[in-house]
Design a protein around this motif. Structure first.
Motif, PDB file in Angstrom:
ATOM      1  N   ARG A 101      72.503  62.365  30.966  1.00  0.00           N
ATOM      2  CA  ARG A 101      72.916  62.877  32.266  1.00  0.00           C
ATOM      3  C   ARG A 101      72.713  64.389  32.364  1.00  0.00           C
ATOM      4  O   ARG A 101      72.255  64.902  33.386  1.00  0.00           O
ATOM      5  CB  ARG A 101      74.377  62.516  32.528  1.00  0.00           C
ATOM      6  N   SER A 102      73.046  65.118  31.297  1.00  0.00           N
ATOM      7  CA  SER A 102      72.838  66.569  31.310  1.00  0.00           C
ATOM      8  C   SER A 102      71.365  66.906  31.471  1.00  0.00           C
ATOM      9  O   SER A 102      70.997  67.828  32.205  1.00  0.00           O
ATOM     10  CB  SER A 102      73.369  67.195  30.017  1.00  0.00           C
ATOM     11  N   PHE A 103      70.517  66.169  30.763  1.00  0.00           N
ATOM     12  CA  PHE A 103      69.081  66.386  30.891  1.00  0.00           C
ATOM     13  C   PHE A 103      68.614  66.129  32.315  1.00  0.00           C
ATOM     14  O   PHE A 103      67.902  66.946  32.910  1.00  0.00           O
ATOM     15  CB  PHE A 103      68.329  65.476  29.919  1.00  0.00           C
ATOM     16  N   LEU A 104      69.008  64.983  32.866  1.00  0.00           N
ATOM     17  CA  LEU A 104      68.586  64.641  34.221  1.00  0.00           C
ATOM     18  C   LEU A 104      69.071  65.678  35.226  1.00  0.00           C
ATOM     19  O   LEU A 104      68.367  66.019  36.181  1.00  0.00           O
ATOM     20  CB  LEU A 104      69.101  63.261  34.609  1.00  0.00           C
ATOM     21  N   TYR A 105      70.266  66.192  35.011  1.00  0.00           N
ATOM     22  CA  TYR A 105      70.818  67.174  35.940  1.00  0.00           C
ATOM     23  C   TYR A 105      69.960  68.438  35.966  1.00  0.00           C
ATOM     24  O   TYR A 105      69.532  68.895  37.028  1.00  0.00           O
ATOM     25  CB  TYR A 105      72.261  67.514  35.554  1.00  0.00           C
ATOM     26  N   GLU A 106      69.711  69.020  34.799  1.00  0.00           N
ATOM     27  CA  GLU A 106      68.904  70.250  34.755  1.00  0.00           C
ATOM     28  C   GLU A 106      67.499  70.006  35.296  1.00  0.00           C
ATOM     29  O   GLU A 106      66.955  70.828  36.046  1.00  0.00           O
ATOM     30  CB  GLU A 106      68.830  70.782  33.327  1.00  0.00           C
ATOM     31  N   PHE A 107      66.912  68.896  34.918  1.00  0.00           N
ATOM     32  CA  PHE A 107      65.577  68.517  35.386  1.00  0.00           C
ATOM     33  C   PHE A 107      65.545  68.436  36.906  1.00  0.00           C
ATOM     34  O   PHE A 107      64.648  68.987  37.568  1.00  0.00           O
ATOM     35  CB  PHE A 107      65.217  67.182  34.742  1.00  0.00           C
ATOM     36  N   CYS A 108      66.561  67.796  37.493  1.00  0.00           N
ATOM     37  CA  CYS A 108      66.559  67.564  38.934  1.00  0.00           C
ATOM     38  C   CYS A 108      66.944  68.796  39.744  1.00  0.00           C
ATOM     39  O   CYS A 108      66.500  68.945  40.886  1.00  0.00           O
ATOM     40  CB  CYS A 108      67.488  66.397  39.265  1.00  0.00           C
ATOM     41  N   VAL A 109      67.746  69.688  39.179  1.00  0.00           N
ATOM     42  CA  VAL A 109      68.015  70.938  39.889  1.00  0.00           C
ATOM     43  C   VAL A 109      66.716  71.704  40.095  1.00  0.00           C
ATOM     44  O   VAL A 109      66.420  72.189  41.191  1.00  0.00           O
ATOM     45  CB  VAL A 109      69.039  71.804  39.136  1.00  0.00           C
ATOM     46  N   GLY A 110      65.909  71.816  39.040  1.00  0.00           N
ATOM     47  CA  GLY A 110      64.632  72.509  39.168  1.00  0.00           C
ATOM     48  C   GLY A 110      63.730  71.868  40.208  1.00  0.00           C
ATOM     49  O   GLY A 110      63.095  72.562  41.012  1.00  0.00           O
ATOM     50  N   LEU A 111      63.696  70.540  40.224  1.00  0.00           N
ATOM     51  CA  LEU A 111      62.872  69.836  41.207  1.00  0.00           C
ATOM     52  C   LEU A 111      63.392  70.041  42.621  1.00  0.00           C
ATOM     53  O   LEU A 111      62.609  70.191  43.570  1.00  0.00           O
ATOM     54  CB  LEU A 111      62.822  68.346  40.886  1.00  0.00           C
TER      55      LEU A 111
END
Length: 348
Positions: A101-111
């Motif tokens: 979830r932490s990975f997906l969060y950082e990834f998706c903020v950038g997107l």
């Protein structure tokens, strides 16, 4: 910035039970609505990104060229696509210290931020390997800003103004998306060329929707806004606002102009440099200027006083930088090296 870093989400944005601003932790209903919309949009993007993760070992798809940076939670490397030869930056986060979830969060903020000239461009490719999560961004090859800030000197005045303008624009873009960056420091500002013409903001692991509740964990640092050091208005914490980024921008600009921090922590009773700054603000008298501020020009004084207002509702927005570009920020350029011999170090 220090502060509790819980698993990111669903973002706990303060809930509105009546229309009084006090019940919203200082947020207006419109500000609260913007933060809630940002949180919901991130949840939707995370759900979609989970379905499209590439399951493969990074080495099968990309060849590592050289390291670009290493942080507390992962590393960034320059890679080339094995078939196309395209150069990319790959941020790799080990599963031992990063949840999905932490990975997906950082990834998706950038997107979610989309294209902006002063923000590192994120590509929509997330990879899950046996031991790590990774995502791809544009490569920025000249390191971070900390390597360019000369101790007790800073940057040249033109470079400092370019950096200030570009970071302010990036932060305005983030705020327009209902988010607060929360981690502005030289290590998260990447330099695109040796002449310091272009800068890009990176690393969105601490970015949160406006209104997310936050408590300070650990001692404050120079970039910590004073409202985070006070008892929070709600039991769960302080609902965060873009004013946190404005404070951090002010501290960073001071570093760019002097090569040192204005104080160690924004606590009047614990830090004499911060106390001297408050006394100077209260008096408005030139003779009360603290030593670390010697040599700054009136335009820099005005800009920094606005960004470093201890009261967040009176603090200038990050876009205030634009009003001071083209004016002298030092009494004379090149004076920083002379100042270093006489000015006290406010924190470094």
């Amino acid at each position: 910035m220090p502060g509790k870093q819980p698993e990111p989400g669903p973002a706990k944005v303060v809930a509105s039970e009546d229309s009084a601003e006090e019940s919203l932790g200082g947020l207006t209903p419109q500000e609260l609505q913007q933060g809630q919309a940002a949180a919901l949009a991130l949840e939707d993007r995370m759900a979609l990104s989970l379905q499209t993760l590439v399951h493969a070992e990074v080495e099968q798809l990309y060849e590592e060229v050289r390291p670009l940076g290493r942080g507390r939670f992962g590393r960034v490397v320059l890679v080339t696509h094995r078939q196309k030869g395209t150069s990319l930056a790959l941020k790799q986060l080990p599963k031992t210290s990063t949840s999905l979830r932490s990975f997906l969060y950082e990834f998706c903020v950038g997107l979610s931020l989309g294209p902006h000239p002063a923000i590192v461009a994120a590509f929509g490719i997330g990879i899950e390997s046996a031991d790590s999560y990774s995502f791809l961004t544009e490569p920025v090859l000249h390191g971070d800003l900390i390597a360019f800030i000369q101790p007790k000197v800073g940057l040249t005045q033109p470079a400092a103004q370019r950096c200030a303008a570009q970071l302010a624009s990036a932060l305005e873009h983030i705020h327009a998306h209902g988010l607060v960056y929360r981690d502005l420091k030289p290590e998260n500002v990447l330099v695109c060329d040796p002449a310091c013409q272009r800068f890009k903001l990176a690393d969105f692991g601490h970015t949160r929707p406006r209104g997310t509740l936050l408590r300070l964990a650990g001692p404050p640092i120079p970039y910590t806004a004073p409202e985070l050091c006070a008892p929070p208005p709600l039991p769960e914490g302080l609902p965060i606002q873009p004013a946190l980024d404005a404070w951090a921008l002010g501290v960073l600009l001071f570093c760019l102009l002097t090569g040192y921090f204005p104080w160690d922590q924004p606590l009047e009773d614990a830090d004499p440099f911060y106390e001297d700054f408050l006394v100077w603000r209260a008096s408005g008298q030139a003779q009360d200027r603290p030593q670390p501020w010697f040599g700054l020009a009136p335009a820099a004084d005005a800009l920094l006083w606005g960004l470093l207002d201890p009261h967040p509702r009176r603090r200038s927005p990050v876009g205030a930088v634009q009003d001071y570009l083209g004016q002298p920020w030092r009494q004379r350029d090149g004076e920083a090296s002379e100042l270093a011999a006489g000015a006290g170090e406010g924190g470094q």
